[in-house]
Design a protein around this motif. Structure first.
Motif, PDB file in Angstrom:
ATOM      1  N   ALA A 180      -2.031  -3.068 -16.190  1.00 20.39           N
ATOM      2  CA  ALA A 180      -1.016  -2.685 -15.224  1.00 20.39           C
ATOM      3  C   ALA A 180      -1.221  -1.222 -15.333  1.00 20.39           C
ATOM      4  O   ALA A 180      -1.006  -0.566 -13.897  1.00 20.39           O
ATOM      5  CB  ALA A 180       0.461  -2.914 -15.966  1.00 20.39           C
ATOM      6  N   ASP A 181      -1.594  -0.418 -16.121  1.00 16.59           N
ATOM      7  CA  ASP A 181      -1.755   1.028 -16.170  1.00 16.59           C
ATOM      8  C   ASP A 181      -3.064   1.538 -15.238  1.00 16.59           C
ATOM      9  O   ASP A 181      -2.985   2.275 -14.465  1.00 16.59           O
ATOM     10  CB  ASP A 181      -2.252   1.507 -17.410  1.00 16.59           C
ATOM     11  CG  ASP A 181      -1.045   1.676 -18.660  1.00 16.59           C
ATOM     12  OD1 ASP A 181       0.238   1.467 -17.944  1.00 16.59           O
ATOM     13  OD2 ASP A 181      -1.209   1.249 -19.683  1.00 16.59           O
ATOM     14  N   MET A 182      -3.892   0.289 -15.344  1.00 15.01           N
ATOM     15  CA  MET A 182      -4.958   0.754 -14.606  1.00 15.01           C
ATOM     16  C   MET A 182      -4.925   0.646 -13.012  1.00 15.01           C
ATOM     17  O   MET A 182      -5.235   1.154 -12.020  1.00 15.01           O
ATOM     18  CB  MET A 182      -6.347  -0.139 -14.829  1.00 15.01           C
ATOM     19  CG  MET A 182      -6.870   0.502 -16.527  1.00 15.01           C
ATOM     20  SD  MET A 182      -8.506  -0.411 -16.713  1.00 15.01           S
ATOM     21  CE  MET A 182      -9.515   0.344 -15.475  1.00 15.01           C
ATOM     22  N   ALA A 183      -4.050  -0.462 -12.622  1.00 19.50           N
ATOM     23  CA  ALA A 183      -3.760  -0.976 -11.447  1.00 19.50           C
ATOM     24  C   ALA A 183      -2.995   0.256 -10.882  1.00 19.50           C
ATOM     25  O   ALA A 183      -3.025   0.366  -9.702  1.00 19.50           O
ATOM     26  CB  ALA A 183      -3.210  -2.244 -11.367  1.00 19.50           C
ATOM     27  N   GLU A 184      -1.984   0.575 -11.479  1.00 19.69           N
ATOM     28  CA  GLU A 184      -1.214   1.620 -11.088  1.00 19.69           C
ATOM     29  C   GLU A 184      -2.075   3.022 -10.697  1.00 19.69           C
ATOM     30  O   GLU A 184      -1.669   3.622  -9.890  1.00 19.69           O
ATOM     31  CB  GLU A 184      -0.190   2.033 -12.106  1.00 19.69           C
ATOM     32  CG  GLU A 184       1.030   3.174 -11.736  1.00 19.69           C
ATOM     33  CD  GLU A 184       1.851   2.614 -10.643  1.00 19.69           C
ATOM     34  OE1 GLU A 184       2.321   3.565  -9.811  1.00 19.69           O
ATOM     35  OE2 GLU A 184       1.850   1.460 -10.516  1.00 19.69           O
ATOM     36  N   THR A 185      -2.800   3.207 -11.795  1.00 20.88           N
ATOM     37  CA  THR A 185      -3.685   4.724 -11.543  1.00 20.88           C
ATOM     38  C   THR A 185      -4.449   4.449 -10.162  1.00 20.88           C
ATOM     39  O   THR A 185      -4.772   5.389  -9.401  1.00 20.88           O
ATOM     40  CB  THR A 185      -4.605   4.718 -12.687  1.00 20.88           C
ATOM     41  OG1 THR A 185      -3.936   4.991 -13.929  1.00 20.88           O
ATOM     42  CG2 THR A 185      -5.477   5.993 -12.614  1.00 20.88           C
ATOM     43  N   VAL A 186      -5.245   3.244 -10.096  1.00 20.66           N
ATOM     44  CA  VAL A 186      -5.958   3.234  -8.865  1.00 20.66           C
ATOM     45  C   VAL A 186      -5.079   3.038  -7.625  1.00 20.66           C
ATOM     46  O   VAL A 186      -5.563   3.788  -6.598  1.00 20.66           O
ATOM     47  CB  VAL A 186      -6.636   1.867  -8.966  1.00 20.66           C
ATOM     48  CG1 VAL A 186      -7.488   1.436  -7.716  1.00 20.66           C
ATOM     49  CG2 VAL A 186      -7.678   1.658 -10.075  1.00 20.66           C
ATOM     50  N   ALA A 187      -3.846   2.564  -7.627  1.00 17.87           N
ATOM     51  CA  ALA A 187      -3.142   2.582  -6.464  1.00 17.87           C
ATOM     52  C   ALA A 187      -2.676   3.920  -5.902  1.00 17.87           C
ATOM     53  O   ALA A 187      -2.514   4.194  -5.004  1.00 17.87           O
ATOM     54  CB  ALA A 187      -1.924   1.720  -6.818  1.00 17.87           C
ATOM     55  N   ALA A 188      -2.488   4.915  -6.859  1.00 15.99           N
ATOM     56  CA  ALA A 188      -2.056   6.258  -6.952  1.00 15.99           C
ATOM     57  C   ALA A 188      -3.251   6.823  -6.129  1.00 15.99           C
ATOM     58  O   ALA A 188      -2.896   7.948  -5.446  1.00 15.99           O
ATOM     59  CB  ALA A 188      -1.927   6.793  -8.134  1.00 15.99           C
ATOM     60  N   MET A 189      -4.502   6.606  -6.584  1.00 15.01           N
ATOM     61  CA  MET A 189      -5.483   7.346  -6.086  1.00 15.01           C
ATOM     62  C   MET A 189      -5.718   6.824  -4.522  1.00 15.01           C
ATOM     63  O   MET A 189      -6.101   7.659  -3.710  1.00 15.01           O
ATOM     64  CB  MET A 189      -6.933   7.024  -6.816  1.00 15.01           C
ATOM     65  CG  MET A 189      -6.914   7.514  -8.138  1.00 15.01           C
ATOM     66  SD  MET A 189      -8.223   6.746  -9.387  1.00 15.01           S
ATOM     67  CE  MET A 189      -9.773   7.465  -8.703  1.00 15.01           C
ATOM     68  N   VAL A 190      -5.554   5.618  -4.421  1.00 13.86           N
ATOM     69  CA  VAL A 190      -5.533   5.133  -2.985  1.00 13.86           C
ATOM     70  C   VAL A 190      -4.570   5.977  -2.151  1.00 13.86           C
ATOM     71  O   VAL A 190      -4.568   6.325  -1.095  1.00 13.86           O
ATOM     72  CB  VAL A 190      -5.351   3.631  -2.929  1.00 13.86           C
ATOM     73  CG1 VAL A 190      -5.465   3.048  -1.479  1.00 13.86           C
ATOM     74  CG2 VAL A 190      -6.705   2.886  -3.452  1.00 13.86           C
ATOM     75  N   ALA A 191      -3.177   5.977  -2.498  1.00 14.83           N
ATOM     76  CA  ALA A 191      -2.246   6.567  -2.158  1.00 14.83           C
ATOM     77  C   ALA A 191      -2.459   8.161  -1.603  1.00 14.83           C
ATOM     78  O   ALA A 191      -2.146   8.535  -0.390  1.00 14.83           O
ATOM     79  CB  ALA A 191      -0.989   6.614  -2.675  1.00 14.83           C
ATOM     80  N   SER A 192      -3.225   8.757  -2.685  1.00 11.58           N
ATOM     81  CA  SER A 192      -3.560   9.921  -2.386  1.00 11.58           C
ATOM     82  C   SER A 192      -4.528  10.113  -1.067  1.00 11.58           C
ATOM     83  O   SER A 192      -4.623  11.082  -0.418  1.00 11.58           O
ATOM     84  CB  SER A 192      -4.230  10.517  -3.794  1.00 11.58           C
ATOM     85  OG  SER A 192      -4.583  11.970  -3.424  1.00 11.58           O
ATOM     86  N   VAL A 193      -5.721   9.126  -1.071  1.00 11.48           N
ATOM     87  CA  VAL A 193      -6.539   9.350  -0.126  1.00 11.48           C
ATOM     88  C   VAL A 193      -5.660   8.871   1.362  1.00 11.48           C
ATOM     89  O   VAL A 193      -6.179   9.415   2.373  1.00 11.48           O
ATOM     90  CB  VAL A 193      -7.761   8.134  -0.048  1.00 11.48           C
ATOM     91  CG1 VAL A 193      -8.376   7.925   1.122  1.00 11.48           C
ATOM     92  CG2 VAL A 193      -8.615   8.513  -1.457  1.00 11.48           C
ATOM     93  N   LEU A 194      -4.941   8.091   1.228  1.00 12.23           N
ATOM     94  CA  LEU A 194      -4.031   7.877   2.590  1.00 12.23           C
ATOM     95  C   LEU A 194      -3.420   8.926   3.091  1.00 12.23           C
ATOM     96  O   LEU A 194      -3.199   9.245   4.183  1.00 12.23           O
ATOM     97  CB  LEU A 194      -3.245   6.550   2.348  1.00 12.23           C
ATOM     98  CG  LEU A 194      -3.778   5.442   2.187  1.00 12.23           C
ATOM     99  CD1 LEU A 194      -2.954   4.336   1.722  1.00 12.23           C
ATOM    100  CD2 LEU A 194      -4.521   4.706   3.387  1.00 12.23           C
ATOM    101  N   ARG A 195      -2.659   9.816   1.989  1.00  7.07           N
ATOM    102  CA  ARG A 195      -1.851  10.848   2.444  1.00  7.07           C
ATOM    103  C   ARG A 195      -2.664  12.046   3.169  1.00  7.07           C
ATOM    104  O   ARG A 195      -2.255  12.612   3.830  1.00  7.07           O
ATOM    105  CB  ARG A 195      -1.237  11.527   1.235  1.00  7.07           C
ATOM    106  CG  ARG A 195       0.143  10.588   0.852  1.00  7.07           C
ATOM    107  CD  ARG A 195       1.065  11.631  -0.047  1.00  7.07           C
ATOM    108  NE  ARG A 195       0.194  11.941  -1.399  1.00  7.07           N
ATOM    109  CZ  ARG A 195       0.037  11.130  -2.441  1.00  7.07           C
ATOM    110  NH1 ARG A 195       0.926  10.160  -2.710  1.00  7.07           N
ATOM    111  NH2 ARG A 195      -0.509  11.585  -3.431  1.00  7.07           N
ATOM    112  N   GLN A 196      -4.014  12.255   2.484  1.00 11.09           N
ATOM    113  CA  GLN A 196      -4.856  13.171   2.861  1.00 11.09           C
ATOM    114  C   GLN A 196      -5.522  13.050   4.279  1.00 11.09           C
ATOM    115  O   GLN A 196      -6.087  13.801   4.968  1.00 11.09           O
ATOM    116  CB  GLN A 196      -5.795  13.414   2.053  1.00 11.09           C
ATOM    117  CG  GLN A 196      -5.367  14.170   0.719  1.00 11.09           C
ATOM    118  CD  GLN A 196      -5.019  15.451   0.769  1.00 11.09           C
ATOM    119  OE1 GLN A 196      -5.433  16.376   1.444  1.00 11.09           O
ATOM    120  NE2 GLN A 196      -3.625  15.819   0.319  1.00 11.09           N
ATOM    121  N   ASP A 197      -5.728  11.569   4.586  1.00 11.20           N
ATOM    122  CA  ASP A 197      -6.401  11.121   5.894  1.00 11.20           C
ATOM    123  C   ASP A 197      -5.601  11.559   7.076  1.00 11.20           C
ATOM    124  O   ASP A 197      -4.281  10.991   7.001  1.00 11.20           O
ATOM    125  CB  ASP A 197      -6.759   9.728   5.804  1.00 11.20           C
ATOM    126  CG  ASP A 197      -7.457   9.353   6.976  1.00 11.20           C
ATOM    127  OD1 ASP A 197      -8.332   9.763   7.383  1.00 11.20           O
ATOM    128  OD2 ASP A 197      -7.135   8.117   7.315  1.00 11.20           O
TER     129      ASP A 197
END
Length: 288
Positions: A180-197
């Motif tokens: 759950a921790d890892m999935a949350e971390t990866v999802a946050a990284m993806v969200a960061s990419v989406l925000r910057q795009d």
């Protein structure tokens, strides 16, 4: 006649492996936990822990080379003896996407003991996309969850458009971290990419299905949680734990059969055609 024309006139293409038996090629993935090597014509011949002896020291930690001499000795020990005698291999090595020039230079220094005639580097994310057989598309989102390093990379037309990394991997699951921790971390990284795009390519790539590779792709609970957190399809790359080295092997094959392999190598392939004067044109410097 231009310089390119002279190169094309002076060199023929290499024979495909394994017909070109006097040549040698190595695809190499130097992971924090395991080192994998693919030798042309033979396939995956090395899949061993990335450790040096004596003392069982890990020369690569969280994707960073911390013991260059030890890593060089390990590479020579586990790979050098598997190559033909007096071979001058063409080598393709994967590197972390945010490793930068210094990391690439360090990797080249680590394989120097194999006496390569040329060294190419490729980011792990691009290698994963190649292994997945990803055709020409505007965008791809690669999630590479290794033992000690996780990368989220947006590729656009094969080039890295954006990337995130964290020093967290499947090896941390035994040290208190959860799926759950890892999935949350990866999802946050993806969200960061989406925000910057600002191009819409990240959202397009996510909707078409993120490519999941690395040992994390072999954990059903993690992949299930990722699918739920990303609210989109997650495509597991075939044999995800070896995807990077197999993608590097595809680049190796393409480089071997391309005139570049002759023009940019210090020791040309024995099957290259000689110039009319019976001499090989001077070799160029490999910028890999």
């Amino acid at each position: 006649m231009t310089a390119v024309s002279r190169v094309r006139a002076g060199f023929g293409r290499h024979r495909p492996w394994p017909l070109c038996r006097q040549c040698c090629g190595v695809a190499l993935d130097l992971g924090s936990a395991r080192t994998r090597a693919w030798v042309a014509g033979r396939g995956l011949v090395v899949d061993v822990p990335t450790v040096t002896f004596p003392g069982a020291v890990y020369p690569v930690q969280r994707g960073t080379i911390v013991d260059l001499p030890g890593l060089a000795r390990m590479i020579d020990r586990v790979i050098g003896r598997r190559l033909p005698r007096h071979a001058r291999p063409l080598i393709v090595v994967t590197t972390p996407v945010l490793g930068g020039t210094r990391q690439r230079d360090t990797v080249r220094a680590a394989v120097r003991g194999l006496r390569p005639r040329g060294v190419l580097t490729i980011t792990g994310a691009r290698a994963v996309a190649l292994a997945a057989g990803a055709g020409p598309r505007r965008s791809r989102l690669v999630l590479d969850i290794g033992a000690h390093l996780t990368e989220v990379v947006l590729l656009a037309d094969g080039a890295v458009l954006d990337a995130r990394r964290t020093a967290l991997g499947t090896g941390d699951l035994d040290a208190g971290a959860t799926c759950a921790d890892m999935a949350e971390t990866v999802a946050a990284m993806v969200a960061s990419v989406l925000r910057q795009d600002r191009t819409g390519l990240a959202l397009e790539a996510l909707r078409s299905g993120a490519l999941l590779a690395g040992g994390g792709a072999l954990r059903p609970e993690l992949t299930s949680r990722l699918t739920g957190r990303l609210h989109g399809p997650v495509r597991i790359v075939p044999a995800p734990h070896t995807a990077a080295v197999r993608g590097a092997a595809r680049l190796l094959e393409a480089a071997h059969t391309h005139p570049w392999a002759a023009a940019a190598s210090d020791a040309p392939c024995p099957h290259q055609r000689l110039t009319p004067a019976g001499r090989r044109p001077p070799a160029g410097r490999n910028e890999g």
